[in-house]
Design a protein around this motif. Structure first.
Motif, mmCIF file in Angstrom:
data_model
loop_
_atom_site.group_PDB
_atom_site.id
_atom_site.type_symbol
_atom_site.label_atom_id
_atom_site.label_comp_id
_atom_site.label_asym_id
_atom_site.label_seq_id
_atom_site.Cartn_x
_atom_site.Cartn_y
_atom_site.Cartn_z
ATOM 1 N N TYR B 179 0.834 -1.201 0.000
ATOM 2 C CA TYR B 179 0.000 0.000 0.000
ATOM 3 C C TYR B 179 0.869 1.252 0.000
ATOM 4 O O TYR B 179 0.638 2.187 -0.767
ATOM 5 C CB TYR B 179 -0.911 -0.023 1.225
ATOM 6 C CG TYR B 179 -1.768 1.206 1.369
ATOM 7 C CD1 TYR B 179 -2.896 1.368 0.552
ATOM 8 C CD2 TYR B 179 -1.472 2.195 2.291
ATOM 9 C CE1 TYR B 179 -3.688 2.494 0.674
ATOM 10 C CE2 TYR B 179 -2.243 3.319 2.415
ATOM 11 C CZ TYR B 179 -3.368 3.473 1.607
ATOM 12 O OH TYR B 179 -4.140 4.588 1.724
ATOM 13 N N GLN B 181 3.840 1.606 -1.043
ATOM 14 C CA GLN B 181 4.487 1.765 -2.353
ATOM 15 C C GLN B 181 3.524 2.399 -3.331
ATOM 16 O O GLN B 181 3.848 3.316 -4.072
ATOM 17 C CB GLN B 181 4.944 0.417 -2.881
ATOM 18 C CG GLN B 181 6.308 0.029 -2.342
ATOM 19 C CD GLN B 181 6.654 -1.413 -2.648
ATOM 20 O OE1 GLN B 181 5.923 -2.083 -3.394
ATOM 21 N NE2 GLN B 181 7.737 -1.888 -2.072
ATOM 22 N N LYS B 182 2.279 1.903 -3.302
ATOM 23 C CA LYS B 182 1.276 2.411 -4.237
ATOM 24 C C LYS B 182 1.054 3.904 -4.012
ATOM 25 O O LYS B 182 1.042 4.703 -4.953
ATOM 26 C CB LYS B 182 -0.036 1.646 -4.016
ATOM 27 C CG LYS B 182 -1.015 1.792 -5.166
ATOM 28 C CD LYS B 182 -2.276 0.972 -4.904
ATOM 29 C CE LYS B 182 -3.345 1.859 -4.347
ATOM 30 N NZ LYS B 182 -4.493 1.176 -3.779
ATOM 31 N N LYS B 185 3.905 6.005 -5.150
ATOM 32 C CA LYS B 185 3.939 6.128 -6.604
ATOM 33 C C LYS B 185 2.946 7.199 -7.054
ATOM 34 O O LYS B 185 3.250 8.066 -7.870
ATOM 35 C CB LYS B 185 3.579 4.773 -7.225
ATOM 36 C CG LYS B 185 4.413 4.472 -8.480
ATOM 37 C CD LYS B 185 3.960 3.169 -9.098
ATOM 38 C CE LYS B 185 4.717 1.981 -8.507
ATOM 39 N NZ LYS B 185 4.116 0.693 -8.935
ATOM 40 N N GLU B 186 1.741 7.138 -6.483
ATOM 41 C CA GLU B 186 0.703 8.100 -6.868
ATOM 42 C C GLU B 186 1.140 9.522 -6.531
ATOM 43 O O GLU B 186 0.933 10.442 -7.317
ATOM 44 C CB GLU B 186 -0.610 7.792 -6.140
ATOM 45 C CG GLU B 186 -1.447 6.765 -6.861
ATOM 46 C CD GLU B 186 -2.637 6.340 -6.043
ATOM 47 O OE1 GLU B 186 -3.040 7.087 -5.121
ATOM 48 O OE2 GLU B 186 -3.162 5.246 -6.307
#
Lengths: 1138, 279
Positions: B179, B181-182, B185-186
Motif C-alpha cells: 500500500y 508503495q502504491k 507512486k501516486e
C-alpha cells in the motif's frame, strides 16, 4: 388587521357562517381518509384558505386559544372529553321520568306504628337492618312516617353528573315526629335512620319498577347506609338512584354537636352498668359530624346551586375534577375526595374571588388544582362560613378533632372529617404533579392528566397489604383507642388508621416522600343480607413513595444516649435500638438494619414496617404482605444471599476503570489513546446477568498450545458462557492514518497486535489479539478491546460522483460502524450517568429485558432499544413519578408499551436533558412528515433526532404487535397478582411464554446450553461447566473459552438458511426450547425462479410448474444443523398444513 | 434444450422445471426426506470466464447449508472426474477480479442455501449428472466421509477464529508495504503533474501543491451556498414597508389556522380511536 380582499374571493367576508361551514367541510373529507389509515398526515392547506380574511369570531377564538391554552389541541381535547362524559339529553329524560315514578311511590309508603327501637319484630322477614347495631340496646321509640319532602340533591341537579357511573342522589326528609329528645345520643339517630331506610327499601323492593334494590354505605361510612335503586331490565345501567335520609331542619340543637361535645356515653358503649362518676366523657367529633352532615345537606345544596347558576365553567370544571379524581382512585371509599367536595371547593374559590363566573372549565380546574397544591388543609383548614358568631366552633377546634379541615357554609360541619392526612397529602402531590404536567409543553398534558389511570400498584414504589384487617381490632386494645372506637361507632379500621399511618410515617421518616392507603370500601349488599362487618372491606393496601437519597440507608441515628429523648427513641424502636459509638465520638441510640446488598437495602422499609407494626400494634408478620421486590427473583443469580447484580456490576466497572487507566498510560504506542469508552450493557448497568469473575478449570478443556487458549470439548457439557465486554479504544487522529478503507483495517489490526503486546509487557495481562479486536483477561473478566479511528465512518461514506464531486453517502457498512463507535458509547455513558441519578434504572431495564427474552422475543428487539424505553420512564415519568423500585419501573414499562401510540408519535428520550422545546417540535414535525419511511417503533434521542438508529432493523410491525398484546396481558395478570394478597402470587407466571402459539418446537439438550442456570425457573439439575471457585488462587496461563454459545451459533445458522420460511424465537437466558413460526407467505406455491430456489421443491400437484417449501427436509435439517444440541424437533402439524 | 428430468417413482417426489434435471440428496443414510438439487448446463452468453468452461460446467441450484465444496466434489465425482467446485450465495457471473488472498480479512462464509458451479474435466460428466436416475438419493455424509455439523462444527469454527499473531503480523506488514508503495507512486506522479498544463492547457489544482484549491466536496458546496444566503439575509430590511408589516400579521394568522387544522385532524383521529373514553 390587514384587509386584502383583492386576492381572495372576497364575497365570503361577511357571511361568517357560510365560510365556516365551508371551511369545516373540506378538511373533514380529508380527515376521514387519514383516519381510516390511522396515521397522521401532514396538513396541506391551499393558499386561499390560509390567507382569507378572518371573521371576528374566528379571530377571537384563535387568539384565545393562543393565550389560554398551549394549543388548540388541549382545548379541543377537553371539549371532546366533556362531550364524552356528560349525559345526553335522551338519557336525562329517561332519568327524569324514573325519578318522577320514584317520587310517587315514596309518598305512598304506609305509616308504621310506634315501637321501641330495639323491637324490630315489625320488620318483615328477610329484611335486615342496614346498620351494625352494637351494642344493641338503646332507649327510644321509632315510628315510620312518609317523608316530609323528597328532593333531588347533588351532582345531577348541578349538571356535574358524569358517566359511566351515573348516580342521582335523592334526599328523603324524615318528619320531625319521627324523632324524640336526646336522639343525638348513643347512636339513636343512626338507628332510626337505618330503620327508616329499611322500611322504605322493603316497600320499594316489592315494586316492579326496579331491577334491583340494595343497600350500600355512603362513602364507606358505616354510620350512613343508603338505598340504591336501579331501573328494570336493559335500562339498569342508565342510572343508580341513591336514597339518603336526613332529618328535618332544627331537629337537633347544633350546639350539642360541637366537636368538643360528647354524644356517646362510655358506659353505654362498653355495656357497663354504672357510669364512673366524675370521669369526663371524651368528645366524639366524628359522630357529631355525621349527624350535622345530614342536618346541613339541604343548605349546602342551596349554596352550590347558587354558585353554579349562570356558571357553565363551574360545571365543566367540576366534571373535569371528577374525572381527574376518578383516575387517581380518590373519589370512592371512606375519607374520599368525591364530586361533592370538588364542587364545594370550587364554590369556596368562587366565594373567595379566586375565580369568577366567566372562566372556562379548564381555568376552573387549573385554579382548583393550584389551590390544592399550595394549601395544606391539614394545618390551615378553610372555612366557608361568613358568620363570625362566637358560638360556632373555631378552626382550631376543628384541627384538634380532625386531620383535614374544610368547614361548610354553616360553620359547623367538617366536610373532610373522614379524610386522613395521608390521603390529603396524596391529593396535594397529585395536584402539584398535574400542574407541572399541564405547564410542560413537551408532553401531551391532557392524555397524562385526564386519561391515564393511576392505580395504587403502578403509582407507588412499594405496596404492602394488611391481609386481615381484623387484626386491627386487637391493635385498638393495645394502643388504647377506646375513645376513637366510640367516636367511629366501633369501626376499628377508621379508628386505627390515622394512628397506624402516623406510626409508620415517623418510623420511615425521610425515607419516604409519601405514605398513603387505599380507601376502605364495601360493595353494595342485598336488602335481605346482614350489613357487611368492618372486616369485610377485605385487605387494606398501603403505598410508599420512596425518596431516592434516604430510602436505602441502613442506619437510623437517634439522640445521644444521655438526652431525655433517648428514652422515647428506645421506646419507639423497642429492642432494635442499641447504643453505638459514632466516628465523631458521640454515643447515640441507633438502629442498624441488616442489609448486605443493594436488593436487600431496597427492602429496608419493609423491615421497618414489619418491626413497628409488630412492636406497637401486634400485627404479625404473616398478615403483612409486602410487594416491593417480588419480581427480583428472576434477575437474581448465584448463591444466597443472592443480590440482583448491582454489586457485580460495580466491581466489574471498577476493573474496567483500571483497564482504561492502563490503556491511557500505555507507553510505546505510535499514536496516543484519546479515549476509552465502554460499549457493553454491563458497563451501563443494564446487563440482565452481569459477567462474574471466572477461573477456568484446565482439565475440563482442550488446549491449543501455541496460542495459550482453551477449547471446549464436544463430549463434555458446554463450558459456562463468558461474555466479552466490548471496550472501544479511540486512537489519536493523525496524518499518518491511511485514507483507504482496506488499509485502515490493516492498520487497526496492527494496533490490536501492538496493544496486546504492550499490555502483556507492561501489565502482565493475558491478551489474545485478533484482526478486529483484542481480548484481555483481567480480574476474571474478559474485555474485548476494539481500536477505533474517528474518521473511518467518514471514509466509508465517501463516494465520487461522475462530475468528480466528493459526496458522503450513508451505506450499511458505515452506519454499522457509526452505531458501534459513536452511538453505542454515547448511549453507554449517558445511561451510566442516568443510573447514578436513578438507582432503580438498572433493575427496571433488566427486568424488562428479562421479560422480553422470557417471551422469546429477545432476538426481535435490540437491547439498546429496551434500554432507551426504560430510560424514558425515568426521564419523562409523567403522570407517575420516576420509579424508585425495579418492580414499579417494570410495571411502568409494560404500561408504556401498551398505551404509547407508536403509530402516531415518536418516543422522545431526552438523555442528559439536551433537547429543548423547539427540538421537540422539530422532531414531531419531521416524524409526521416522513412517518411511512420510519421504523414502526420510533425513538429519538439528542444525538439521533431523525433516524431512530436502534429500532431501524427490528422490531418489525408484527413483532411489535405481538409484544403489545403480551405486555397488555402480562400487565393485567401481574397487577392482579400483586394486588391480591390472598392469592398465590406466583409472579413468575408472566415470565413463562405461551408455547401453543408456535408451529414447530425445537427442544434443546440442556447439557449444551451454557446459560442454563439463568432460566426463569431454575433447573433442578445443573451441570459442572468447567469453572473452579474464583477465590482459588491459580495463576492463569491460558485464555478461557470466550463468547461461545452453541445455541446462538445454531440460531444464526437457522436464520441464514431458513429466514424466508420461518421466524425463530428463543429465550437467550437459558431457554430450553426454540419456537418456530412458519411464514404464511412462503408457503404459497410460487412459480419457478432460479433466484428463489432455496429449500424449495417442485410441487407435484397441478400441471403448472410451481414450487413449494420442502418442509419434511427442512424439519430434518433442523436436527442436522443442530447435531448434538437438538434433543427433538416437535412439529405440531395440526396447526398448519401445506 | 434438454429434456425434463425423469419423473421419479417415489410418491411425493416432484418433477424438475424446464431445462433442469433433479438430483435428490440426503444428509445420511438414516434420514428420510431428501432435498432436491436442480442441475443444468452452465450456459451464459457473455460469460467468457475460463474458470467455468461452457460445456464442462454444471450449474447446481438449492445446495443445502451443510454441503461444502469438498463434499459436492465427492458427490459429483460419481458422474465424472471433477475439476473444481465453486459455491456462491446466488447465481452470478464469473468473478471479474479476485480480491487478494487474505486469511484474516476476508468475508465470512455464507451459511444458507447456495448455488454451485461444478466444473468437470470433460463434458461427459455434465451429461451423466443430468441423466442420473433419481430413485436413490445421494448421501452427503457417510461413515467414510463424515460432514461436521452442530457442536463439532462450532467448536472447529471457534478454534479457527483464534489467530496466530505472528501470521497476522506478517500479512498486515506485507499489505501495508504494498500500500505504501502504491501511495508513494501516486504521490510522485501527482507531484510531477503539479502546475504542469495538460495537452489542452488545463492545470490541475489539488489540495496539495503551492496553491491549494477548495476541496470539491458536497459539504463544501453547501457551506458556500449557506454563506451566500446569510449575506443576502443580512442586507434585507424586514419591517420597512407597510405591506411587510401586514404580511407578518397575515402570516401569523395563517400559522394559527394551520395549527388549528392540524389539531382538528389529530382530534378526529383520536375520536376514531376512542381516545376520549377516560375509563
Amino acid at each position: 388587521m390587514p384587509e386584502e380582499p383583492e386576492r381572495e374571493e372576497g364575497l365570503e367576508g361577511e357571511e361568517g357562517d357560510a365560510s365556516l361551514s365551508k371551511e369545516g367541510r373540506k378538511p373533514r373529507a380529508r380527515k376521514r381518509s387519514s383516519a381510516s389509515e390511522g396515521i397522521l398526515q401532514p396538513v396541506k392547506l391551499c393558499k386561499a384558505e390560509l390567507y382569507k380574511p378572518p371573521t371576528n369570531e374566528e379571530l377571537s377564538r384563535l387568539k384565545e386559544t393562543e393565550n389560554l391554552f398551549h394549543s388548540n389541541l388541549l382545548r379541543l381535547q377537553v371539549e371532546e372529553l366533556l362531550k364524552e362524559v356528560t349525559l345526553k339529553e335522551k338519557r336525562r329524560q329517561k332519568i327524569d321520568s324514573f325519578l318522577h315514578e320514584i317520587n310517587a311511590l315514596l309518598s305512598k309508603i304506609p305509616e308504621a306504628p310506634e315501637r321501641d327501637i330495639t323491637d324490630q319484630s315489625w320488620l318483615p322477614k328477610g329484611l335486615k337492618v342496614p346498620l351494625l347495631q352494637l351494642p344493641f340496646v338503646v332507649k327510644g321509640k321509632f315510628r315510620f312516617l312518609p317523608p316530609a319532602e323528597v328532593k333531588v340533591v347533588g351532582s345531577y341537579l348541578l349538571g356535574t353528573c358524569i358517566k359511566p357511573e351515573v348516580n342521582v342522589d335523592v334526599a328523603l326528609v324524615m318528619p320531625r315526629e319521627v324523632f324524640q329528645d336526646k336522639d343525638n345520643l348513643n347512636q339513636r339517630y343512626h338507628r332510626k335512620r337505618a330503620l327508616y331506610l329499611a322500611h322504605v327499601a322493603h316497600h320499594l323492593a316489592k315494586k316492579k319498577l326496579f331491577g334491583s334494590v340494595k343497600f350500600a354505605y355512603m362513602n364507606g361510612n358505616h354510620f350512613k347506609p343508603i338505598v340504591l335503586l336501579q331501573p328494570q331490565g336493559k335500562d339498569a345501567k342508565t342510572v343508580t338512584v341513591r336514597l339518603y335520609a336526613c332529618p328535618a331542619q332544627d331537629v337537633f340543637k347544633p350546639s350539642r354537636l360541637h366537636p368538643n361535645k360528647n354524644n356517646v356515653r362510655t358506659a353505654w358503649f362498653t355495656e357497663k352498668d354504672s357510669p364512673v362518676t366524675g370521669a369526663i366523657e371524651p368528645p366524639t367529633p366524628h359522630y357529631n359530624n355525621s349527624i350535622l352532615w345530614d342536618l346541613n345537606m339541604a343548605s349546602n345544596l342551596v349554596f352550590l346551586s347558587e354558585a353554579a347558576s349562570g356558571f357553565q365553567g363551574m360545571r365543566d370544571g367540576v366534571c373535569l375534577l371528577k374525572v381527574w379524581l376518578h383516575q387517581r382512585e380518590l373519589d370512592k371509599g371512606l375519607g374520599c375526595f368525591n364530586g361533592f367536595l370538588a364542587s364545594m371547593l370550587v364554590g369556596y374559590l368562587l366565594a373567595g374571588n379566586k375565580i369568577n363566573k366567566v372562566m372556562s372549565g379548564y381555568q376552573v380546574l387549573r385554579n382548583a388544582l393550584h389551590f390544592l397544591a399550595t394549601t395544606d388543609l391539614t394545618t390551615s383548614g378553610i372555612n366557608l362560613s361568613k358568620n363570625m358568631d362566637g358560638t360556632l366552633p373555631s378552626l382550631s377546634d376543628f384541627h384538634k378533632a380532625f386531620q383535614v379541615v374544610f368547614v361548610d357554609p354553616s360553620g359547623r360541619v367538617n366536610l373532610c372529617a373522614d379524610m386522613t392526612a395521608s390521603t390529603y397529602k396524596q391529593i396535594q402531590l397529585e395536584a402539584k404533579r398535574s400542574m407541572e404536567i399541564l405547564d410542560d409543553k413537551t408532553v401531551d398534558g391532557f392524555q397524562l392528566v385526564f386519561m391515564t389511570h393511576k392505580p395504587l400498584i403502578r403509582t407507588f414504589d412499594h405496596v404492602f397489604h394488611l391481609r386481615h384487617v381484623s387484626k386491627l381490632q386487637a391493635a385498638c386494645k393495645k394502643m388504647k383507642l377506646l375513645n376513637e372506637l366510640m367516636d367511629h361507632g366501633g369501626n376499628y379500621v377508621a379508628a386505627t388508621l390515622p394512628f397506624l399511618l402516623r406510626l409508620l410515617e415517623r418510623g420511615l421518616g425521610r425515607r419516604i416522600v409519601l405514605l398513603t392507603h387505599t380507601l376502605p370500601q364495601t360493595p353494595p349488599w342485598s336488602i335481605s343480607e346482614d350489613p357487611p362487618k368492618h372486616r369485610d372491606i377485605g385487605s387494606l393496601s398501603f403505598g410508599l413513595l420512596l425518596s431516592l437519597d434516604f430510602a436505602t440507608s441502613i442506619l437510623e441515628r437517634g439522640p445521644e444516649a444521655d438526652r431525655p429523648e433517648a428514652v422515647e427513641f428506645r421506646q419507639f424502636w423497642g429492642p432494635r435500638s442499641e447504643l453505638r459509638r459514632f466516628q465523631d465520638g458521640a454515643i447515640c441510640e441507633a438502629v442498624l438494619w441488616d442489609a448486605p446488598n443493594v436488593s436487600q437495602k431496597r427492602l429496608i422499609p419493609e423491615q421497618i414496617i414489619r418491626h413497628l407494626l409488630q412492636l406497637h400494634m401486634d400485627i404479625p408478620d404473616s398478615s403483612i404482605c409486602y410487594t416491593g421486590a417480588l419480581l427480583e427473583s428472576v434477575i437474581k443469580m448465584g448463591r444466597e444471599p443472592a443480590g440482583t447484580g448491582e454489586e457485580a456490576m460495580v466491581s466489574l466497572i471498577r476493573s474496567y476503570d483500571d483497564l482504561s487507566r492502563k490503556l491511557w498510560n500505555l507507553e510505546g504506542l505510535p499514536l496516543t489513546v484519546t479515549s476509552v469508552q465502554g460499549a457493553h450493557p454491563a458497563l451501563r448497568y443494564t446487563d440482565v446477568f452481569p459477567p462474574v469473575p471466572v477461573n477456568p478449570d484446565y482439565a475440563y478443556h482442550a488446549r491449543i498450545k501455541d496460542c495459550e487458549s482453551l477449547l471446549p470439548l464436544a463430549e463434555k457439557p458446554c463450558p459456562a458462557y463468558i461474555a466479552p465486554m466490548k471496550v472501544l479504544c479511540h486512537m489519536e487522529g493523525s496524518g499518518q492514518w491511511p485514507q483507504d478503507k482496506e488499509a485502515i483495517k490493516r492498520i487497526k489490526a496492527a494496533f490490536q497486535l501492538q496493544l496486546a503486546e504492550l499490555l502483556k509487557q507492561q501489565h502482565q495481562l493475558l491478551c489474545r489479539p485478533a484482526p478486529t479486536h483484542t481480548d484481555v483477561f483481567k480480574d476474571g473478566y474478559v474485555f474485548r478491546l476494539q481500536v477505533a479511528y474517528h474518521r473511518e465512518p467518514q471514509i466509508l461514506k465517501e463516494v465520487v460522483t461522475p462530475e468528480g464531486m466528493l459526496k458522503y453517502q450513508d451505506n450499511p457498512e458505515s452506519q454499522q460502524l457509526e452505531l458501534e463507535t459513536q452511538h453505542l458509547p454515547f448511549l453507554t455513558s449517558s445511561l451510566h450517568g442516568l443510573q447514578q441519578q436513578h438507582p432503580a434504572f438498572s433493575g427496571t431495564s433488566r427486568l424488562a429485558k428479562r421479560w422480553i427474552s422470557a417471551q422469546l422475543l429477545s432476538d426481535s428487539l435490540s437491547e439498546e432499544c429496551i434500554d432507551l424505553v426504560a430510560a424514558s420512564l425515568f426521564l419523562s415519568p409523567a403522570p407517575f413519578t420516576a420509579p424508585s423500585s425495579p418492580q414499579v419501573g417494570f410495571l411502568h414499562f409494560l404500561h408504556l408499551l401498551t398505551t404509547f401510540d407508536w403509530k402516531n408519535s415518536p418516543l422522545i428520550v431526552n438523555l442528559n436533558g439536551d433537547l429543548k422545546d423547539t427540538d421537540y417540535v422539530e422532531i414531531q414535525n419531521h416524524f409526521v412528515a416522513t412517518r411511512l419511511q420510519l421504523p414502526v417503533m420510533f425513538i429519538a434521542t439528542p444525538r439521533d433526532q431523525r433516524n431512530s438508529v436502534w429500532t431501524k432493523e427490528k422490531p418489525s410491525a408484527q413483532i411489535l404487535q405481538r409484544l403489545l398484546v403480551l405486555a397488555l396481558e402480562s400487565l393485567r395478570v401481574l397487577e392482579e397478582q400483586l394486588m391480591d394478597p390472598l392469592g398465590s402470587q406466583d409472579i413468575k407466571m408472566v415470565f413463562r411464554p405461551p408455547l401453543d402459539f408456535y408451529d414447530v418446537l425445537i427442544h434443546l439438550n440442556p447439557k449444551q446450553i451454557p446459560r442454563h442456570l439463568e432460566a426463569v425457573d431454575k433447573p433442578v439439575m445443573s451441570f459442572s461447566r468447567g469453572m473452579i471457585k474464583s477465590d482459588a488462587v491459580v495463576k492463569t496461563l491460558s485464555f478461557p473459552v470466550v463468547d461461545y454459545d452453541p445455541v446462538q451459533c445454531y440460531l444464526q445458522e437457522l436464520q441464514e438458511a431458513f429466514s424466508e420460511f420461518a421466524l425463530f424465537f428463543y429465550d437467550k437466558y437459558g431457554g430450553e426450547v426454540i419456537g418456530v413460526l412458519w411464514k404464511p407467505s412462503a408457503f404459497e406455491p410460487q412459480p419457478f425462479k432460479v433466484s428463489n430456489m432455496r429449500g424449495r421443491m417442485m410441487s407435484s400437484v397441478g400441471t403448472d410448474p410451481l414450487t413449494v417449501p420442502n418442509v419434511q427436509a427442512i424439519l430434518e435439517d433442523f436436527g442436522i444443523l443442530g447435531e448434538g444440541l437438538v434433543k427433538s424437533v416437535e412439529a405440531r402439524t395440526e396447526k398448519w398444513s401445506i | 434444450m434438454a429434456t425434463p428430468g425423469k419423473r421419479p417413482e417415489r410418491s411425493g417426489s416432484p418433477a424438475a422445471p424446464l431445462g433442469f434435471a433433479v438430483i435428490p440428496v440426503k444428509f445420511s443414510e438414516k434420514h428420510q426426506s431428501p432435498h432436491f438439487l436442480y442441475v443444468k448446463e452452465h450456459k451464459v452468453r457473455e460469460d467468457k470466464d475460463h474458470n467455468r468452461p461452457q460445456n464442462n460446467t454444471l450449474f447446481v441450484l438449492n445446495v443445502p447449508p451443510y454441503c461444502t465444496e469438498e463434499c459436492l466434489s465427492r458427490l459429483f465425482s460419481g458422474f465424472g472426474s471433477v475439476q473444481s467446485v465453486e459455491l456462491c450465495e446466488k447465481p452470478m457471473l464469473g468473478e471479474k477480479k479476485k480480491p487478494p488472498k487474505t486469511k484474516f480479512f476476508g468475508a465470512t462464509k455464507p451459511l444458507g442455501f447456495q448455488v454451485a458451479y461444478v466444473v468437470f474435466k470433460s463434458p461427459a460428466g455434465v451429461q451423466a449428472a443430468k441423466s442420473v436416475s433419481t430413485d436413490e438419493p445421494l448421501v452427503i455424509s457417510s461413515n467414510k466421509h463424515p460432514v461436521q455439523t452442530g457442536i463439532q462444527k462450532w467448536i472447529a469454527n471457534y478454534a479457527a477464529l483464534i489467530v496466530n499473531p505472528v501470521e497476522l503480523k506478517t500479512e498486515v506488514d506485507a499489505f501495508m508495504q504494498a500500500y505504501d508503495q502504491k501511495i508513494a507512486k501516486e504521490e510522485a506522479k501527482a507531484e510531477k503533474e503539479d502546475g504542469v498544463p495538460d495537452e489542452e492547457g488545463w492545470v490541475k489544482v489539488t489540495r496539495k501543491g503551492r496553491r491549494p484549491g477548495l476541496p470539491r466536496t458536497e459539504a463544501a458546496n453547501l457551506r458556500a451556498l449557506e454563506r451566500e444566503k446569510r449575506k443576502r439575509a443580512r442586507k434585507e430590511l424586514l419591517n420597512f414597508y407597510a405591506w411587510q408589516h401586514h404580511e407578518t400579521k397575515r402570516e401569523h394568522i395563517a400559522q394559527l389556522r394551520k395549527k388549528f387544522e392540524e389539531d382538528k385532524q389529530k382530534i378526529a383521529l383520536m375520536r376514531a380511536q376512542r381516545k376520549f373514553r377516560p375509563y
